[in-house]
Structures are given as C-alpha cells and as structure tokens.
Design an enzyme around this catalytic site. Structure first.
Site, mmCIF file in Angstrom:
data_model
loop_
_atom_site.group_PDB
_atom_site.id
_atom_site.type_symbol
_atom_site.label_atom_id
_atom_site.label_comp_id
_atom_site.label_asym_id
_atom_site.label_seq_id
_atom_site.Cartn_x
_atom_site.Cartn_y
_atom_site.Cartn_z
ATOM 1 N N ASN A 9 29.994 44.921 42.108
ATOM 2 C CA ASN A 9 30.815 45.122 40.903
ATOM 3 C C ASN A 9 31.810 43.973 40.824
ATOM 4 O O ASN A 9 32.779 43.937 41.568
ATOM 5 C CB ASN A 9 31.538 46.482 41.023
ATOM 6 C CG ASN A 9 32.530 46.704 39.886
ATOM 7 O OD1 ASN A 9 32.531 45.966 38.894
ATOM 8 N ND2 ASN A 9 33.368 47.712 40.033
ATOM 9 N N LYS A 11 33.803 43.255 38.473
ATOM 10 C CA LYS A 11 35.003 43.565 37.682
ATOM 11 C C LYS A 11 35.279 42.423 36.699
ATOM 12 O O LYS A 11 34.333 41.863 36.159
ATOM 13 C CB LYS A 11 36.181 43.854 38.620
ATOM 14 C CG LYS A 11 35.801 44.897 39.683
ATOM 15 C CD LYS A 11 36.950 45.427 40.462
ATOM 16 C CE LYS A 11 36.428 46.438 41.486
ATOM 17 N NZ LYS A 11 37.472 47.150 42.192
ATOM 18 N N HIS A 91 34.186 54.559 36.438
ATOM 19 C CA HIS A 91 34.856 53.870 37.551
ATOM 20 C C HIS A 91 36.339 54.246 37.555
ATOM 21 O O HIS A 91 36.937 54.427 36.491
ATOM 22 C CB HIS A 91 34.675 52.358 37.401
ATOM 23 C CG HIS A 91 35.157 51.609 38.603
ATOM 24 N ND1 HIS A 91 36.485 51.346 38.824
ATOM 25 C CD2 HIS A 91 34.486 51.119 39.674
ATOM 26 C CE1 HIS A 91 36.607 50.698 39.986
ATOM 27 N NE2 HIS A 91 35.408 50.547 40.515
ATOM 28 N N GLU A 93 38.943 52.622 37.888
ATOM 29 C CA GLU A 93 39.816 51.751 37.089
ATOM 30 C C GLU A 93 39.720 52.094 35.602
ATOM 31 O O GLU A 93 40.685 51.924 34.860
ATOM 32 C CB GLU A 93 39.477 50.277 37.366
ATOM 33 C CG GLU A 93 39.970 49.864 38.742
ATOM 34 C CD GLU A 93 39.184 48.757 39.413
ATOM 35 O OE1 GLU A 93 38.411 48.052 38.737
ATOM 36 O OE2 GLU A 93 39.337 48.604 40.644
ATOM 37 N N GLU A 159 33.725 56.769 45.550
ATOM 38 C CA GLU A 159 34.691 55.703 45.805
ATOM 39 C C GLU A 159 36.086 56.315 45.904
ATOM 40 O O GLU A 159 36.737 56.545 44.873
ATOM 41 C CB GLU A 159 34.678 54.687 44.663
ATOM 42 C CG GLU A 159 33.353 53.994 44.478
ATOM 43 C CD GLU A 159 33.517 52.661 43.773
ATOM 44 O OE1 GLU A 159 33.181 51.645 44.369
ATOM 45 O OE2 GLU A 159 34.012 52.639 42.633
ATOM 46 N N GLY A 165 39.758 48.141 46.842
ATOM 47 C CA GLY A 165 40.534 46.913 46.800
ATOM 48 C C GLY A 165 41.735 46.906 47.733
ATOM 49 O O GLY A 165 42.610 46.046 47.627
ATOM 50 N N SER A 203 36.224 48.963 49.555
ATOM 51 C CA SER A 203 36.442 47.974 50.619
ATOM 52 C C SER A 203 35.256 47.838 51.582
ATOM 53 O O SER A 203 35.444 47.609 52.777
ATOM 54 C CB SER A 203 37.736 48.281 51.391
ATOM 55 O OG SER A 203 38.849 48.174 50.523
ATOM 56 N N GLY A 224 32.906 45.808 45.552
ATOM 57 C CA GLY A 224 33.725 45.040 44.626
ATOM 58 C C GLY A 224 33.994 43.646 45.166
ATOM 59 O O GLY A 224 33.131 42.765 45.132
ATOM 60 N N GLY A 225 35.195 43.452 45.695
ATOM 61 C CA GLY A 225 35.652 42.126 46.133
ATOM 62 C C GLY A 225 34.638 41.360 46.977
ATOM 63 O O GLY A 225 34.420 40.160 46.759
HETATM 64 P P1 PGA Z 1 36.232 47.031 46.460
HETATM 65 O O1 PGA Z 1 35.872 47.679 45.054
HETATM 66 O O2 PGA Z 1 34.938 46.861 47.223
HETATM 67 O O3 PGA Z 1 36.881 45.724 46.130
HETATM 68 O O4 PGA Z 1 37.140 47.969 47.159
HETATM 69 C C1 PGA Z 1 34.881 48.664 44.938
HETATM 70 C C2 PGA Z 1 34.778 49.117 43.510
HETATM 71 O O5 PGA Z 1 35.814 49.216 42.835
HETATM 72 O O6 PGA Z 1 33.676 49.397 43.016
#
Ligand code: PGA
Length: 246
Positions: A9, A11, A91, A93, A159, A165, A203, A224-225
């Site tokens: 992802n 983002k 999600h 967010e 999640e 994050g 994470s 994500g990251g």
């Molecule tokens: P993250 O994000 O791996 O950076 O924690 C995961 C996500 O929001 O899908």
C-alpha cells in the site's frame, strides 16, 4: 494453507521516476501460490501496470457510485477497466481522516464486488480499545456491519491502528489470535465453507515478516512503508515464498 497474499500500500507516495527505479530493482521468484499486488495512488495505476507486469494491481479506495456527477471519485468499474484485481476498502486512514463509516464501507464492498474487483476489507482497533481489552469486540462489530450484505469474494486485512506506520507490530500471537477470531466470525457471517484470506498489516518489515507468515491463521500481509523500497519488499516476498515451501 493454499495461497499467500502480499499487497503493498503505497498510500500517497510515488512518482513516475520512483516507479521506474522500483521496477529496475524488482524481481520476484515466480511462486504461483504467492500473489503480489501493489496499490499506488490512482494516477499511477497504469504506469505501475506497465512497469511491473508480474505484479497484480490494487487500488486504495473506490466510490460507491458507478458513474455520474461525483467530482474526484473513481468507480470500481473504472478500476476493473484498468485491470485492478484488488481494492482496499475501509483502511483506517480513510475511517479516521475521511470519516468513512461502516455503512459507507459496506456500500464500497458491494460496489467493488459487483464490478468484479476483489475488495480487501481493512479492520482494526485503536490503542485505547486494545488497552481496555475491547479489541475483539471492535473488530467483530466492524466485520458485522461491513459484511451484512457482502458476498464471500473478498480478503480481510487486520491492521491494528496502533501498529500502522508506528514501528510497533502486533506480536505473532496477537495477530494469530485476532485472525482466528476473524475466521470464526466469517464462518458465521458468510458460511462455514468459505476460505477468505486474512492478511496482517501494521509495520510489517523484512525483519518481522518470517514470524508473521509462520502464523497458521495469517494468509499474507498488507505492507505500507516497507513496500516503497523495492529491496525490502523483495525480502518480504522472499519470506512469504519460503514459508510456502515449508
Ligand atoms: P505500515 O502501513 O506498514 O506503514 O504500518 C500499513 C497500512 O497502512 O496498510
């Protein structure tokens, strides 16, 4: 375990130059039981599709509307038209910063399914809920309202919001226990014979991926990251692949 899923992802990150650089480093050992997809921002879906033909395509969101006067919205049919296999729905967010409700999320799920794009329903509790021991209630409620009218064709991503994050990851036991509860709930909501994949997100990185993929109830990861860096994403895919061969 039949398949593992790995979805990156991105983002609100990316550019044509970044995709070019990513594709120059990218390699995946073809394991037919490992499905790898990347969800870039909408404008880069086609750029990514051309640059990484061996990755599947995912979108980060979709509209509840098929078409019409909805400035700024992108429909699930448009995503299907572009060749998207998956779309993230709900999600945290989107829930937190765009006020998405469980009702809206249920409509997005239905829109994706009727367009033939597999939704990835994201669920997860805030830190306060986990602190109060309410994590199972929160996730169960999210599942019940989102899946009230859903078809079995979907993926779930658990999640925990406190792990997104932040560098904090759920322990393999915390992830596995929640996934087991989700599996049980899915059986009562969607029927006993379904086998909806349940991914973990929050994470995930090259260091913790092995332990997470080893959990019996973890069917993949939403990353994500760590998916923005090709070498790291390749290392996570390698962990998944190794796990499938055990
Ligand atoms: P993250 O994000 O791996 O950076 O924690 C995961 C996500 O929001 O899908």
């Amino acid at each position: 375990m039949t398949n593992l899923y790995l979805i990156g992802n991105w983002k609100q990150h990316g550019s044509r130059a970044a995709i070019q650089a990513f594709s120059e480093q990218w390699s995946s050992d073809a394991n037919s039981r490992l499905r790898i997809a990347i969800a870039p921002p909408f404008p880069y879906l086609q750029v990514l599709d051309k640059a990484l033909p061996d990755c599947e395509l995912a979108a980060q969101d979709c509209s509840i509307h098929a078409q019409g006067a909805h400035t700024g919205e992108v429909s699930a049919d448009m995503l299907a038209d572009l060749g998207c296999q998956f779309v993230l729905v709900g999600h945290s967010e989107r829930r937190q910063y765009h006020d998405e409700t469980d009702e809206l999320i249920a409509e997005k799920l239905a829109a994706a399914q009727s367009a033939g794009v597999t939704p990835v329903l994201c669920v997860g509790e805030q830190l306060t809920a986990r602190g109060a021991g309410e994590q199972y209630d929160v996730v169960r409620a999210q599942l019940r309202s989102a899946l009230a009218k859903s078809q079995p064709n979907l993926l779930i991503a658990y999640e925990p919001v406190w792990a997104i994050g932040t560098g904090l990851t759920a322990t393999p036991d915390q992830a596995n226990d929640m996934h087991a509860m989700i599996r049980q709930e899915l059986e009562s909501l969607l029927g006993a014979s379904h086998s909806t994949p349940i991914l973990y997100g929050g994470s995930v990185n090259a260091e913790n991926a092995d332990a997470l993929f080893a959990c019996p109830h973890v069917d993949g990861a939403l990353v994500g990251g760590a998916s923005l860096d090709a070498a790291t994403f390749i290392a996570i895919a390698q962990s998944a692949s190794n796990n499938l061969s055990h």
